[in-house]
Design a protein around this motif. Structure first.
Motif, PDB file in Angstrom:
ATOM      1  N   VAL A   1       0.838  -1.195   0.000  1.00  0.00           N
ATOM      2  CA  VAL A   1       0.000   0.000   0.000  1.00  0.00           C
ATOM      3  C   VAL A   1       0.876   1.250   0.000  1.00  0.00           C
ATOM      4  CG1 VAL A   1      -0.199   0.190   2.518  1.00  0.00           C
ATOM      5  CG2 VAL A   1      -2.039   1.053   1.055  1.00  0.00           C
ATOM      6  N   ILE A   2       0.439   2.283  -0.698  1.00  0.00           N
ATOM      7  CA  ILE A   2       1.233   3.508  -0.802  1.00  0.00           C
ATOM      8  C   ILE A   2       1.005   4.409   0.413  1.00  0.00           C
ATOM      9  CG2 ILE A   2       1.216   3.424  -3.320  1.00  0.00           C
ATOM     10  CD1 ILE A   2      -0.917   5.647  -3.259  1.00  0.00           C
ATOM     11  N   GLY A   3       1.826   5.434   0.530  1.00  0.00           N
ATOM     12  CA  GLY A   3       1.663   6.413   1.601  1.00  0.00           C
ATOM     13  C   GLY A   3       2.435   6.042   2.850  1.00  0.00           C
ATOM     14  N   THR A   4       2.046   6.652   3.960  1.00  0.00           N
ATOM     15  CA  THR A   4       2.735   6.456   5.235  1.00  0.00           C
ATOM     16  C   THR A   4       2.607   5.005   5.678  1.00  0.00           C
ATOM     17  OG1 THR A   4       2.078   8.703   5.818  1.00  0.00           O
ATOM     18  CG2 THR A   4       2.957   7.341   7.581  1.00  0.00           C
ATOM     19  N   ARG A   5       3.732   4.421   6.116  1.00  0.00           N
ATOM     20  CA  ARG A   5       3.725   3.006   6.496  1.00  0.00           C
ATOM     21  C   ARG A   5       4.536   2.772   7.764  1.00  0.00           C
ATOM     22  NH1 ARG A   5       6.194  -0.327   1.972  1.00  0.00           N
ATOM     23  NH2 ARG A   5       7.425   1.534   1.544  1.00  0.00           N
ATOM     24  N   VAL A   6       4.309   1.622   8.367  1.00  0.00           N
ATOM     25  CA  VAL A   6       5.182   1.140   9.444  1.00  0.00           C
ATOM     26  C   VAL A   6       6.042  -0.017   8.926  1.00  0.00           C
ATOM     27  CG1 VAL A   6       3.871   1.958  11.427  1.00  0.00           C
ATOM     28  CG2 VAL A   6       3.250  -0.231  10.363  1.00  0.00           C
ATOM     29  N   TYR A   7       6.112  -0.160   7.635  1.00  0.00           N
ATOM     30  CA  TYR A   7       7.033  -1.056   6.913  1.00  0.00           C
ATOM     31  C   TYR A   7       6.859  -2.519   7.317  1.00  0.00           C
ATOM     32  CZ  TYR A   7       8.891   3.382   5.487  1.00  0.00           C
ATOM     33  OH  TYR A   7       8.999   4.638   4.962  1.00  0.00           O
ATOM     34  N   LEU A   8       5.593  -2.956   7.249  1.00  0.00           N
ATOM     35  CA  LEU A   8       5.300  -4.374   7.462  1.00  0.00           C
ATOM     36  C   LEU A   8       5.798  -5.175   6.265  1.00  0.00           C
ATOM     37  CD1 LEU A   8       1.610  -3.944   8.703  1.00  0.00           C
ATOM     38  CD2 LEU A   8       3.652  -4.268  10.130  1.00  0.00           C
ATOM     39  N   LEU A   9       6.160  -6.418   6.501  1.00  0.00           N
ATOM     40  CA  LEU A   9       6.602  -7.313   5.429  1.00  0.00           C
ATOM     41  C   LEU A   9       5.522  -8.343   5.131  1.00  0.00           C
ATOM     42  CD1 LEU A   9      10.314  -7.991   6.460  1.00  0.00           C
ATOM     43  CD2 LEU A   9       9.414  -6.211   4.934  1.00  0.00           C
ATOM     44  N   GLU A  10       5.443  -8.748   3.872  1.00  0.00           N
ATOM     45  CA  GLU A  10       4.501  -9.803   3.499  1.00  0.00           C
ATOM     46  C   GLU A  10       4.803 -11.070   4.298  1.00  0.00           C
ATOM     47  OE1 GLU A  10       3.071 -12.446  -0.375  1.00  0.00           O
ATOM     48  OE2 GLU A  10       4.553 -10.823  -0.618  1.00  0.00           O
ATOM     49  N   GLY A  11       3.755 -11.638   4.913  1.00  0.00           N
ATOM     50  CA  GLY A  11       3.899 -12.842   5.719  1.00  0.00           C
ATOM     51  C   GLY A  11       4.274 -12.573   7.169  1.00  0.00           C
ATOM     52  N   GLU A  12       4.591 -11.341   7.500  1.00  0.00           N
ATOM     53  CA  GLU A  12       4.938 -11.001   8.890  1.00  0.00           C
ATOM     54  C   GLU A  12       3.717 -11.204   9.786  1.00  0.00           C
ATOM     55  OE1 GLU A  12       6.741  -7.230  11.494  1.00  0.00           O
ATOM     56  OE2 GLU A  12       6.556  -7.081   9.303  1.00  0.00           O
ATOM     57  N   GLU A  13       3.943 -11.748  10.962  1.00  0.00           N
ATOM     58  CA  GLU A  13       2.867 -11.970  11.923  1.00  0.00           C
ATOM     59  C   GLU A  13       2.958 -10.922  13.026  1.00  0.00           C
ATOM     60  OE1 GLU A  13       3.198 -16.025  13.200  1.00  0.00           O
ATOM     61  OE2 GLU A  13       2.223 -16.788  11.367  1.00  0.00           O
ATOM     62  N   VAL A  14       1.850 -10.178  13.189  1.00  0.00           N
ATOM     63  CA  VAL A  14       1.833  -9.044  14.108  1.00  0.00           C
ATOM     64  C   VAL A  14       0.576  -9.108  14.962  1.00  0.00           C
ATOM     65  CG1 VAL A  14       2.047  -6.537  14.302  1.00  0.00           C
ATOM     66  CG2 VAL A  14       2.942  -7.703  12.264  1.00  0.00           C
ATOM     67  N   GLU A  15       0.706  -8.813  16.243  1.00  0.00           N
ATOM     68  CA  GLU A  15      -0.458  -8.762  17.121  1.00  0.00           C
ATOM     69  C   GLU A  15      -1.373  -7.609  16.686  1.00  0.00           C
ATOM     70  OE1 GLU A  15      -0.909  -9.324  21.842  1.00  0.00           O
ATOM     71  OE2 GLU A  15      -0.067  -7.383  21.271  1.00  0.00           O
ATOM     72  N   LEU A  16      -2.677  -7.839  16.743  1.00  0.00           N
ATOM     73  CA  LEU A  16      -3.637  -6.833  16.301  1.00  0.00           C
ATOM     74  C   LEU A  16      -3.459  -5.523  17.057  1.00  0.00           C
ATOM     75  CD1 LEU A  16      -6.067  -5.996  14.582  1.00  0.00           C
ATOM     76  CD2 LEU A  16      -7.558  -7.018  16.318  1.00  0.00           C
ATOM     77  N   LYS A  17      -3.232  -5.576  18.367  1.00  0.00           N
ATOM     78  CA  LYS A  17      -3.068  -4.335  19.123  1.00  0.00           C
ATOM     79  C   LYS A  17      -1.880  -3.532  18.600  1.00  0.00           C
ATOM     80  CE  LYS A  17      -2.562  -2.301  23.713  1.00  0.00           C
ATOM     81  NZ  LYS A  17      -2.480  -2.538  25.177  1.00  0.00           N
ATOM     82  N   LYS A  18      -0.796  -4.203  18.254  1.00  0.00           N
ATOM     83  CA  LYS A  18       0.367  -3.501  17.727  1.00  0.00           C
ATOM     84  C   LYS A  18       0.040  -2.806  16.408  1.00  0.00           C
ATOM     85  CE  LYS A  18       5.245  -4.189  16.516  1.00  0.00           C
ATOM     86  NZ  LYS A  18       6.368  -5.153  16.456  1.00  0.00           N
ATOM     87  N   LEU A  19      -0.771  -3.464  15.575  1.00  0.00           N
ATOM     88  CA  LEU A  19      -1.192  -2.837  14.326  1.00  0.00           C
ATOM     89  C   LEU A  19      -2.027  -1.592  14.589  1.00  0.00           C
ATOM     90  CD1 LEU A  19      -2.138  -5.932  12.132  1.00  0.00           C
ATOM     91  CD2 LEU A  19      -0.120  -4.460  11.899  1.00  0.00           C
ATOM     92  N   VAL A  20      -2.904  -1.643  15.589  1.00  0.00           N
ATOM     93  CA  VAL A  20      -3.712  -0.470  15.930  1.00  0.00           C
ATOM     94  C   VAL A  20      -2.814   0.665  16.418  1.00  0.00           C
ATOM     95  CG1 VAL A  20      -5.559   0.416  17.396  1.00  0.00           C
ATOM     96  CG2 VAL A  20      -5.741  -1.888  16.438  1.00  0.00           C
TER      97      VAL A  20
END
Length: 339
Positions: A75-94
């Motif tokens: 996705v374009i624009g501001t990012r937290v630089y997630l990688l494809e296949g990376e596993e992240v807790e939902l709270k951290k994503l929020v």
């Protein structure tokens, strides 16, 4: 949220504002203190993430593990630089969504909660209309990138933001100034993009935004004593103009208004001895240092009357015990005042 008489439209606030649409409200009473073009449909940019965040908190499980898709990664624009296949807790994503405005975090949340971006956008629109109760808002994505069908109003965003700020988890996240971020593709400290948290005493949140076709957008809440105000500015010509407008609004609001609470534990009695209580605490907005009078009716209503005999607020009461007869005369009885 009250959208009746606007308290500020009495010649007190004469400052010119740069933002095209503006609203200032009392978060506890919902009273509109100032507005300009607040019902005009506008493009929200990243303040969209307020809805994405509260939906994730209320309809998801924050301890869930989310697997990042290729689409979210790209996705374009501001990012937290997630990688494809990376596993992240939902709270951290929020947290990445609301603190660092990560578009990739927003899309990962959407796909996890609803299965697809489109389905989540439909859920966002349904949620704000059915649960929050707004009418002039439609979403097509979870992050706020421009789409002609992705719009809201200053009034709707104020109402949505008031709702979100009642959630303690949401409130904690949007008030966070900085947070260590350790991911597979990025290890850093993320800083909240809302500069009001540093620049205005008492600021408690919540989100800023920008895309070219929306201009600069900003939602902020500030708490001082018992009073918490919330403001929305849409389509400012620059970030500095948006913050300048926000500062002027809060300076005006806290100089002229205050919130008073009438406790649900207080017992009200009319002249015939009938006793009543409120179902919940009642908040009212008054001019600074204004004295208001409380009138209770045997029809079961509490009226709050200002010093110029204007109606400040009204709320239904619960009868503690039925002590009057059907033949009793019915009229208002003044029972007190609050300072």
């Amino acid at each position: 949220m009250e959208n009746g008489a606007v308290l500020a439209n009495e010649g007190e606030f004469t400052d010119d504002l740069y933002s095209e649409a503006v609203i200032l409200i009392d978060s506890k009473s919902g009273k509109v203190l100032y507005e300009k073009n607040s019902q005009q449909q506008m493009y929200p940019a990243s303040i969209t993430k307020i809805i994405t965040g509260i939906l994730a908190i209320e309809e998801g499980h924050l301890s869930d593990t989310v697997t990042v898709s290729q689409k979210a990664r790209e996705v374009i624009g501001t990012r937290v630089y997630l990688l494809e296949g990376e596993e992240v807790e939902l709270k951290k994503l929020v947290q990445g969504l609301l603190i660092s405005s990560g578009n990739d975090a927003g899309l990962a949340i959407a796909e996890h909660i609803s299965g697809s971006e489109t389905a989540f956008a439909d859920n966002m629109t349904r949620f704000v209309k059915e649960t929050v109760g707004v009418e002039d808002t439609n979403f097509t994505n979870p992050h706020g990138l421009f789409d002609e069908r992705h719009y809201t109003t200053a009034y709707d965003m104020a109402k949505i933001s008031m709702y979100a700020m009642k959630n303690e988890t949401f409130r904690e996240i949007v008030s966070t100034k900085e947070l260590p971020w350790v991911g597979e593709g990025w290890e850093t400290t993320i800083y909240n993009h809302n500069r009001m948290l540093w620049n205005y005493e008492g600021a408690t949140g919540i989100k800023n935004g920008y895309v070219q076709k929306s201009g600069y957008t900003l939602v902020t809440s500030v708490e001082k004593g018992e009073t918490e105000l919330l403001a929305v500015t849409l389509n400012a010509p620059s970030s500095n103009h948006a913050y300048r407008d926000m500062n002027r609004l809060f300076d005006y609001g806290f100089e002229h208004f205050e919130t008073k609470m009438i406790s649900k534990d207080e017992v009200f009695e009319d002249l015939f001895g009938n006793e009543y209580t409120l179902a919940e605490d009642m908040y009212i907005t008054t001019k600074k240092d204004e004295i208001v009078f409380l009138d209770v009716s045997i029809y079961g209503y509490l009226k709050v009357i200002g010093t110029q005999n204007q109606l400040v607020g009204i709320r239904g009461l619960q009868r503690i015990e039925d002590q009057y007869t059907q033949n009793s005369p019915r009229f208002l009885a003044s029972v007190g005042r609050i300072n």
